[in-house]
Design a protein around this motif. Structure first.
Motif, PDB file in Angstrom:
ATOM      1  N   SER A  71      82.383   2.028  77.134  1.00 25.94           N
ATOM      2  CA  SER A  71      81.389   1.038  77.556  1.00 25.94           C
ATOM      3  C   SER A  71      79.990   1.639  77.736  1.00 25.94           C
ATOM      4  CB  SER A  71      81.838   0.345  78.848  1.00 25.94           C
ATOM      5  OG  SER A  71      81.935   1.276  79.901  1.00 25.94           O
ATOM      6  N   ASP A  72      79.837   2.937  77.489  1.00 26.27           N
ATOM      7  CA  ASP A  72      78.547   3.620  77.607  1.00 26.27           C
ATOM      8  C   ASP A  72      77.549   3.041  76.604  1.00 26.27           C
ATOM      9  OD1 ASP A  72      76.667   5.891  76.505  1.00 26.27           O
ATOM     10  OD2 ASP A  72      77.274   6.559  78.508  1.00 26.27           O
ATOM     11  N   SER A  73      76.348   2.755  77.053  1.00 32.00           N
ATOM     12  CA  SER A  73      75.348   2.107  76.188  1.00 32.00           C
ATOM     13  C   SER A  73      74.958   2.973  74.993  1.00 32.00           C
ATOM     14  CB  SER A  73      74.105   1.717  76.992  1.00 32.00           C
ATOM     15  OG  SER A  73      73.475   2.868  77.526  1.00 32.00           O
ATOM     16  N   GLU A  74      74.873   4.289  75.170  1.00 31.38           N
ATOM     17  CA  GLU A  74      74.541   5.174  74.046  1.00 31.38           C
ATOM     18  C   GLU A  74      75.677   5.218  73.028  1.00 31.38           C
ATOM     19  OE1 GLU A  74      71.570   6.671  73.291  1.00 31.38           O
ATOM     20  OE2 GLU A  74      70.915   5.401  74.946  1.00 31.38           O
ATOM     21  N   TYR A  75      76.916   5.225  73.533  1.00 32.83           N
ATOM     22  CA  TYR A  75      78.058   5.168  72.626  1.00 32.83           C
ATOM     23  C   TYR A  75      78.049   3.854  71.838  1.00 32.83           C
ATOM     24  CZ  TYR A  75      82.569   4.279  70.683  1.00 32.83           C
ATOM     25  OH  TYR A  75      83.560   3.935  69.803  1.00 32.83           O
ATOM     26  N   LEU A  76      77.787   2.756  72.513  1.00 29.77           N
ATOM     27  CA  LEU A  76      77.783   1.449  71.842  1.00 29.77           C
ATOM     28  C   LEU A  76      76.703   1.378  70.761  1.00 29.77           C
ATOM     29  CD1 LEU A  76      78.498  -0.861  74.902  1.00 29.77           C
ATOM     30  CD2 LEU A  76      80.080  -0.246  73.038  1.00 29.77           C
ATOM     31  N   LYS A  77      75.587   2.061  70.976  1.00 27.14           N
ATOM     32  CA  LYS A  77      74.546   2.119  69.940  1.00 27.14           C
ATOM     33  C   LYS A  77      75.049   2.874  68.716  1.00 27.14           C
ATOM     34  CE  LYS A  77      70.843   2.933  72.896  1.00 27.14           C
ATOM     35  NZ  LYS A  77      69.556   3.564  73.161  1.00 27.14           N
ATOM     36  N   ALA A  78      75.673   4.033  68.931  1.00 33.21           N
ATOM     37  CA  ALA A  78      76.214   4.822  67.819  1.00 33.21           C
ATOM     38  C   ALA A  78      77.310   4.048  67.099  1.00 33.21           C
ATOM     39  CB  ALA A  78      76.751   6.159  68.329  1.00 33.21           C
ATOM     40  N   LYS A  79      78.140   3.368  67.868  1.00 30.89           N
ATOM     41  CA  LYS A  79      79.213   2.563  67.271  1.00 30.89           C
ATOM     42  C   LYS A  79      78.633   1.459  66.393  1.00 30.89           C
ATOM     43  CE  LYS A  79      83.218  -0.252  68.425  1.00 30.89           C
ATOM     44  NZ  LYS A  79      83.993  -0.888  69.482  1.00 30.89           N
ATOM     45  N   SER A  80      77.624   0.788  66.896  1.00 32.66           N
ATOM     46  CA  SER A  80      76.995  -0.297  66.142  1.00 32.66           C
ATOM     47  C   SER A  80      76.318   0.209  64.875  1.00 32.66           C
ATOM     48  CB  SER A  80      75.984  -1.014  67.034  1.00 32.66           C
ATOM     49  OG  SER A  80      75.292  -1.988  66.311  1.00 32.66           O
ATOM     50  N   GLN A  81      75.656   1.338  64.984  1.00 30.92           N
ATOM     51  CA  GLN A  81      74.897   1.876  63.858  1.00 30.92           C
ATOM     52  C   GLN A  81      75.788   2.473  62.764  1.00 30.92           C
ATOM     53  OE1 GLN A  81      71.939   4.782  64.939  1.00 30.92           O
ATOM     54  NE2 GLN A  81      71.194   4.976  62.850  1.00 30.92           N
ATOM     55  N   PHE A  82      76.838   3.195  63.145  1.00 28.43           N
ATOM     56  CA  PHE A  82      77.628   3.941  62.163  1.00 28.43           C
ATOM     57  C   PHE A  82      79.067   3.445  62.003  1.00 28.43           C
ATOM     58  CE2 PHE A  82      74.536   7.118  63.827  1.00 28.43           C
ATOM     59  CZ  PHE A  82      73.783   7.258  62.670  1.00 28.43           C
TER      60      PHE A  82
END
Length: 100
Positions: A71-82
């Protein structure tokens, strides 16, 4: 230790590698890491209809650490991008407490 056994259908290995590179430092901050990691060419028996071509274990000190990571916001960004553009299917095969 809390561990997950995960199967994926990776459609773009290059972008998936970028996902792994982007998420690994975040994973480390939650005490997480990968155990086994396999690229598979043939699945002989499956309990799901979707394809799997990658199987790995990912572990954390606890289930709450895993929940916090995912649920970490930085992880969610990486997940969304890649991840979203490189993985067609995700199958959580098992989650369990493992004695180290």
């Amino acid at each position: 230790m809390y561990e997950m056994l995960v199967g994926l259908e990776v459609s773009d290995n290059e972008t998936y590698a970028q996902y792994r590179e982007a998420m690994k430092p975040i994973l480390t901050t939650y005490g997480g890491g990968f155990g086994f990691d396999f690229v598979v060419s043939e699945v002989l028996l499956s309990q799901v209809e979707v394809a799997i071509n990658r199987v790995f274990t990912i572990n954390f000190p606890s289930q709450s650490a895993a929940d916090d990571f995912f649920s970490d916001s930085e992880y969610l960004k990486a997940k969304s991008q890649f991840f979203a553009t490189s993985v067609l299917n995700t199958t959580i095969i098992a989650c369990y407490e493992k004695n180290a």
